[in-house]
Write an enzyme that holds these catalytic residues in place. Structure first.
Site, mmCIF file in Angstrom:
data_model
loop_
_atom_site.group_PDB
_atom_site.id
_atom_site.type_symbol
_atom_site.label_atom_id
_atom_site.label_comp_id
_atom_site.label_asym_id
_atom_site.label_seq_id
_atom_site.Cartn_x
_atom_site.Cartn_y
_atom_site.Cartn_z
ATOM 1 C CG ASP B 160 -9.201 46.200 36.110
ATOM 2 O OD1 ASP B 160 -10.122 45.381 35.910
ATOM 3 O OD2 ASP B 160 -8.806 46.510 37.247
ATOM 4 C CE LYS B 228 -7.675 49.467 39.033
ATOM 5 N NZ LYS B 228 -7.117 48.234 38.448
ATOM 6 C CE LYS B 264 -9.308 47.011 41.378
ATOM 7 N NZ LYS B 264 -8.879 46.033 40.366
#
Lengths: 288, 328
Positions: B160, B228, B264
């Site tokens: 991430d 995300k 996400k």
């Protein structure tokens, strides 16, 4: 001059220090002892019960760690505010229970006195039910009463104010938080009591008052795994009592069984306070 | 159902290649994306949040949501012991019920990856690691790339990364694009495979939905596997409207290029009810293809316990309490 419009009342629940409507959107008509319409009250559902338990759990940490002295002061403050609303309570008790004015006054005064009486116990309970234990070793050994947690109270159906106060006060004085299902037929004094609680230093969530049917909400509270004790004061149906006790056994709730025909005006003993206590015993080495 | 907020973008993959060929064309492309109707997006998200999901549908939704959780611990006070405990929980969220599914991944800081890897083994639960000087991203590119390689070498399946919000907001899109490409290259393993790359926008710092849409396209064109919302360190974190804009972006990107990109939302999703609202939105906006842990994840920690409590309530018929699940 035009005639004044009547203010029609639909009362709400008291959960977490706020006054929400029932999640179910239901309400029901409240009548006086003779069947005359008084007001509408919210009819709480199981989900309101769940929300109230959540609010009570959230409030437990703060309330239980206050000093007993402070809890006594808060309870005394509740008595003060209740006394200030004496006229309103007298009217509601009189209408709800069908009592004469003087009898309703006696009942409301007894409720105020009951709060004061329990308030006095806040910082004395530990001396009476706890103590130092003699042990065969170099230790101090103390037993101390601790609150049990979230107490679900199915309040008395007949005694709409005195019975209600006599079940709530002993539970919260020792640091428990409560979810209360009020009398179904006579909820008005409970609704006004929630307004008293909201304006008298009782932290939101310590007392949550739901108006509605104890037979509907009771089983959900009795089986709720995050409720620690159950007061069945207001349940008269023997089958329902048994079912609730069976459900409560799942996580070993402390259960205070109903006592039909309880005279709420009589001087209470310690029983209602000690029913919702745990005993913590501490060993402390001497000389360290 | 289409709304005023859907991006009627007719860009084919050829156009996209041209869009990324220079700083000017990239800017032209991103600023040429249709604007987001803020009121419309918020109203649609709120409307989708009112759907009532009950009984068997709710059971399915809860199990799906559990399978989509990236169980996250990103605290300065994390220890190997805590990461091991969290990893055990990821494999068996409810020890009392073997039918309870595993979560998708455990999300930790790079130095904690080996401990998560060791506990998770070949259980199928992925190890995700934040990298690139998370959460601010304020470090030199060399440090951020080294951070990424570290995480991949330690055994992270997913990385991430955070984008440089300062560069993005001041319009240096090419720089952000190049950085994502570079981090993506750093995700490669010696054996030719690569860790999945999730690109964090920190939408709480992007200020407008238009920026969220631009960031989404920028990241997807740079080769992100997932986009995300947030780090969870900035408030507001994930919200329904922001996720809606991102879901529209991945839908439109698939129409344009045929490639699917995951979404996400992370941070601030605490209750089963919230999670189910997101699932409804995924189904309605992006489509049922995204209703899979491969394409949609929740970055959360306390959400899992609420899902488990709801699950237990549905199985046993009585309300459960926090005493019966682990603290984390």
């Amino acid at each position: 001059m035009s005639e004044r419009l009547e203010v029609r009342k639909t009362y709400k629940l008291y959960v977490g220090g706020a006054f929400p409507r029932s999640e179910s959107g239901r309400s029901y008509e409240v009548t006086d002892a003779k069947g005359k319409f008084l007001a509408n009250a919210s009819q709480a559902s199981r989900k309101d019960g769940r929300d109230a338990v959540g609010a009570a759990r959230k409030a437990f940490g703060g309330w239980s760690t206050r000093t007993p002295y402070n809890r006594g002061q808060v309870l005394y403050r509740v008595a003060e505010v209740l006394e200030g609303r004496r006229a309103q309570f007298v009217e509601e008790v009189s209408a709800s229970e069908g009592l004469s004015r003087s009898k309703a006054e006696t009942s409301v005064d007894a409720a105020t006195d009951r709060l004061v009486w329990y308030a006095g116990w806040a910082d004395k309970l530990a001396q009476v039910v706890g103590g130092a234990n003699p042990v065969a070793g170099p230790y101090f050994n103390f037993s101390l009463p601790d609150p049990t947690g979230v107490v679900a109270i199915l309040a008395p159906q007949d005694s709409s104010l005195l019975g209600l106060v006599s079940t709530i006060a002993p539970a919260i004085v020792s640091g428990n938080t409560t979810v209360v299902v009020s009398s179904y037929q006579r909820p008005l004094p409970a609704i006004t009591l929630s307004e008293v609680m909201a304006t008298s230093d009782v932290p939101g969530g310590v007392v949550n008052i739901l108006t509605g049917d104890a037979a509907e909400i009771g089983p959900w509270l009795a089986s709720h795994m995050d409720v620690n004790a159950l007061d069945l004061a207001g349940i008269e149906d023997a089958d329902l009592v048994r079912d609730l006790e069976v459900a409560a056994a799942e996580n070993l709730k402390r259960v205070l069984r109903p006592a039909p025909g309880t005279d709420w005006t009589a001087q209470p003993g310690l029983e209602r306070m000690t029913a919702f206590l745990e005993t913590k015993t501490v060993w402390h080495p001497i000389g360290i | 159902m289409t709304t005023a907020v859907s991006a009627g973008n007719g860009a084919g993959s050829g156009d996209l290649a041209e869009a990324t060929s220079s700083e000017a064309s990239l800017r032209r492309f991103l600023h040429g994306l249709p604007g987001v109707d803020q009121v419309g997006a918020e109203a649609r998200a709120a409307m989708l949040g009112t759907r009532s999901i009950k009984t068997t549908a709710k059971e399915l939704a809860i199990d799906l949501a559990i399978r989509m959780v990236d169980l996250t611990t990103l605290e300065g006070q994390d220890t190997p012991g805590k990461v091991r405990a969290l990893s055990s929980k990821a494999m068996r969220p409810d020890p009392a019920d073997p039918s309870c599914p595993q979560v998708a991944a455990v999300c930790v800081y790079p130095d904690m990856v080996p401990f998560a890897r060791e506990t998770l083994g070949d259980s199928g639960v992925h190890v995700a690691s934040v990298a690139t000087a998370f959460p601010s991203g304020r470090a030199s590119m060399a440090v951020r790339l080294a951070d990424t390689r570290d995480a991949v070498e330690a055994g992270a399946d997913e990385v991430d990364m955070v984008i440089d919000r300062g560069a993005f907001l001041s319009g240096r899109y090419q720089q952000v694009f190049d950085e994502i490409v570079a981090v993506r290259e750093a995700c490669a393993r010696p054996d030719g495979t690569a860790a999945h790359l999730k690109v964090i926008f920190e939408t709480g710092e992007l200020a407008t939905y238009d920026n969220v849409r631009r960031a989404s396209w920028l990241a997807m064109m740079a080769g992100a596997d997932f986009i995300k919302t947030s780090t969870g360190k900035v408030s507001p974190a994930a919200t329904l409207p922001v996720t809606l804009v991102m879901l529209e972006a991945v839908r439109d990107f698939r129409e344009a290029t045929g490639q699917m990109v995951g979404v996400k939302p992370a941070g601030g999703i605490r209750t089963s009810k919230d999670a189910i609202k997101y699932l409804v939105m995924v189904n309605e906006v992006a489509g049922p293809d995204w209703l899979d842990p491969v394409w949609f994840r929740f970055g959360a920690s306390s959400l899992l316990n609420d899902l488990l409590m709801q699950r237990t309530k549905m199985k046993t018929g009585r309300y459960s309490g926090p005493d019966y699940f682990t603290l984390d």
